[in-house]
Write an enzyme that holds these catalytic residues in place. Structure first.
Site, short mmCIF file in Angstrom:
data_model
loop_
_atom_site.label_atom_id
_atom_site.label_comp_id
_atom_site.label_asym_id
_atom_site.label_seq_id
_atom_site.Cartn_x
_atom_site.Cartn_y
_atom_site.Cartn_z
CB THR A 228 -0.88 -0.17 1.34
OG1 THR A 228 0.22 0.39 2.55
CG2 THR A 228 -1.71 -1.25 1.45
CG ASP A 229 1.41 5.93 -0.83
OD1 ASP A 229 2.33 5.75 -0.19
OD2 ASP A 229 1.17 6.79 -1.78
CD1 TRP A 230 4.92 4.87 5.10
CD2 TRP A 230 4.77 3.79 3.14
NE1 TRP A 230 5.97 3.83 5.04
CE2 TRP A 230 5.89 3.18 4.03
CE3 TRP A 230 4.46 2.83 2.15
CZ2 TRP A 230 6.55 2.24 3.60
CZ3 TRP A 230 5.26 2.12 1.50
CH2 TRP A 230 6.36 1.56 2.21
N GLY A 232 -2.35 4.14 3.13
CA GLY A 232 -3.17 3.98 1.89
C GLY A 232 -4.08 2.81 2.12
#
Ligand code: BGC
Length: 639
Positions: A228-230, A232
């Protein structure tokens, strides 16, 4: 499963815990089974490893590392060997500092120049972005670190970035916002892909069966891990179900507990969890923990960054061949950006640069006969008549002013889109005053994305330095005096005014949805179709020499032609292949980039260049059949 044995020894709790990070930058170790933790670090413009307190916004300190040209600037090289060399530089720093996964490259298509992260992305063109990103990935991974292609997908605005919904038709998605990832993933083979914060057509990218299952793992055969994005992850259960392998950063034990519960109550099949663990273990078990590579050489890293910066310089304007200047020219060096180089953007990509070159200390070497330096303006857009007047007085005494302009740091940062495409007013005002007194004027421009350039009518020459990394100042000076010949080309359309871009009507989406109503008409695809003249076109870039093209031949495999350097010095040319379909039944933009080749030519030299066709050359996405197809008939090849 590759690691079936190991997975069968793990408890459900251990498996679920592995799929969610331990802290900001590490996965969890499971000592009982000798499963180590791995370290992930940013980012595209260089390594951003945080030894102390971690954050994903570039706020806390990170260790020293080589700052390479930002992706937007690298793209101006139009040369995948340059992005590969930069991937290698960042990869070496990563391995040297014990990092296993490098959160780079960022390769989203630049839908609007105003996106706060425009500098972090390569181009408005998905083919160019994909090829350069693939080069970066190859370069990094050869050093032994896994690269992570991000942010998948359709992540084009910072406003409301955690939940904005990118809404578009399937053809626009496939041709403009996925083709870049397709090329990077198939040709670069990154270990990791990072999902975007946003939704795409109603579904979070991290939970999208269409993006992750059907396309990424299905059509493209991606067999790496998805992170995931941080911050996200919206739901670890939905993410894991659809293809995500790692939620970052740690959300305490909350996420693993939710996943355990979901398995126990039958919401998700444990087999899916096993599969995600198995895919991630590939990297966890293979990760190298290097405490320092013997071949690591800090000076060489800096030199490599400088060599790349040289390839990325774009000569936008050069009236009456003002450039190159003679070394004994009596120049006035003006502008705050000469005092303090602007070489990178802000946010999670911000590097604690190992060795920054600034212009002023280098002036003795390049312009020993200069009349002086004046700051000219405040870095932030604050009027300061005294600074401007001082610059005007200095310029009066010189044969030529070399003016360093640019966007201040706060204009180009993750988390914040620009609100307009202009340079700060104080710089534009200074240009007018200087024009009134200067015989000749050269502007060196530092920014990571397009700006409006009405002020450029006041200068004779304009050299675009982009955000060229820690060594850019020397590269610029070398180009100004003709030690090197600029050969870069724009990777983005510079509209005369932002309002000329169709996207300006819809960007950024300020409500729940961000509607991509301009469809395929991004950048040059629009200007060429609608006959709109930009200030500087995609692919534009002058040289100190000239080139001639002859003997063009096309066959089933591609197109070949001779390029000759017809001028007075050595230089690089970037040959570009576009296609145009006359009498098309399926509507398509007037021009689409389908290949490119950068060649170095000595004075008088001729080289035969071949640009092969590939699977991307003629295709378009047919929304009726839901696949890429080729319309039969005649095509024009534009070189
Ligand atoms: C950014 C990513 C970055 C991550 C970790 C996020 O805010 O969108 O590009 O890799 O933080 O710093």
């Amino acid at each position: 499963m590759k690691h079936g044995d190991l997975v069968s020894k793990m408890t459900l709790e251990e498996k679920c815990a592995l799929l969610a990070g331990k802290d900001v930058w590490h996965t969890r170790e499971i000592p009982r089974l000798n499963i180590p933790a791995i370290t992930l670090s940013d980012g595209p413009s260089g390594l951003r490893k945080q030894a102390g307190e971690g954050d994903h916004l570039g706020l806390n300190a990170s260790t020293k590392a080589t700052c390479i040209p930002s992706a937007a600037t690298l793209a101006c090289s139009w040369d995948a060997t340059v992005s590969e060399a930069m991937g290698a530089v960042v990869g070496r720093d990563a391995v040297n500092q014990g990092v296993d996964v490098l959160l780079a490259p960022g390769l989203n298509t630049k839908r609007s120049s105003l996106c706060g992260r425009s500098f972090e992305y390569y181009s408005e063109d998905p083919y160019l972005s994909g090829k350069l990103a693939a080069g970066f990935i190859r370069g990094a991974q050869k050093q032994g670190v896994s690269a992570c292609a991000k942010h998948y997908a359709a992540n084009a605005q910072e406003l409301l970035r955690m939940h904005s919904d990118s809404v578009m038709d399937e053809r626009t998605l496939r041709e403009m916002y996925l083709t870049n990832f397709e090329i990077a993933i198939k040709e670069g083979k990154p270990g990791f892909v990072m999902t975007a914060y946003n939704r795409v057509n109603g579904v979070y990218a991290n939970e999208s069966r269409h993006l992750l299952g059907d396309i990424l793992r299905g059509e493209w055969g991606f067999d790496g891990a998805v992170v995931t994005d941080w911050g996200g992850s919206n739901s670890i259960v939905e993410g894991v179900r659809e293809g995500m392998n790692l939620e970052m950063p740690a959300a305490g034990d909350d996420s693993p507990c939710q996943l355990v519960k979901a398995v126990k109550d039958g919401t998700i099949d444990e087999k899916i969890v096993d599969e995600r663990v198995d895919q991630l273990l590939d990297f966890v078990l293979a990760a190298r923990k290097s405490s320092g590579e013997s071949s690591f050489d800090a000076a060489k890293q800096h030199q490599a960054a400088e060599a790349a910066a040289e390839k990325c310089l774009v000569l936008l304007k050069n009236d009456e061949h003002l450039l190159p200047l003679k070394k004994d020219a009596r120049v006035a060096v003006i502008g705050e950006f000469a005092a303090r180089s602007r070489y990178q953007g802000a946010g999670s990509s911000m590097v604690n640069a190992a060795q920054v070159d600034d212009t002023l200390p280098l002036l003795d070497e390049f312009f020993p006969a200069r009349v002086g330096f004046a700051q000219g303006f405040e870095r932030l857009d604050i009027a300061n008549d005294a600074l401007a007047d001082e610059a005007v007085q200095l310029a009066k005494t010189a044969d030529c002013a070399v003016v360093y302009l640019g966007l201040p740091e706060c204009f180009e940062t993750e988390g914040l889109d620009r609100t307009h495409m202009r340079l700060p007013e104080n710089q534009i005002a200074l240009m007018k005053k200087l024009r009134a007194v200067c015989k000749k004027m050269v502007v060196v421009l530092s920014c990571g994305s397009a700006v409006e350039t009405d002020w450029a009518q006041d200068c004779d020459a304009l050299l675009y330095a982009g955000l060229g990394g820690e060594a850019v100042a020397r590269s610029v000076l070398r180009a100004l005096v003709g030690e090197i010949t600029p050969g870069g080309k724009l990777a983005e359309t510079w509209y005369r005014h932002y309002a000329d871009a169709p996207v300006s009507h819809y960007y950024p989406g300020t409500e729940a949805t961000s509607e991509y109503r301009e469809g395929l008409y991004v950048g040059y695809r629009y200007t060429e179709s609608a006959d709109v003249t930009p200030a500087f076109a995609f692919g534009h870039g002058l040289s100190y020499t000239t080139f001639r093209y002859d003997n063009v031949q096309a066959d089933n495999a591609g197109v070949s032609f001779d390029v000759t350097n017809t001028g007075d010095c050595a230089g690089d040319e970037v040959a570009q292949l576009y296609i145009h379909k006359p009498n098309a039944e399926v509507f398509r933009p007037a021009k689409e980039l389908k290949g490119f080749q950068r060649v170095h030519l000595e004075k008088g030299e001729t080289k035969r260049v071949t640009i092969p066709f590939d699977g991307y050359t003629f295709r378009y996405f047919n929304v009726r059949t839901n696949r890429f197809e080729v319309e039969g008939g005649e095509y024009e090849l534009l070189i």
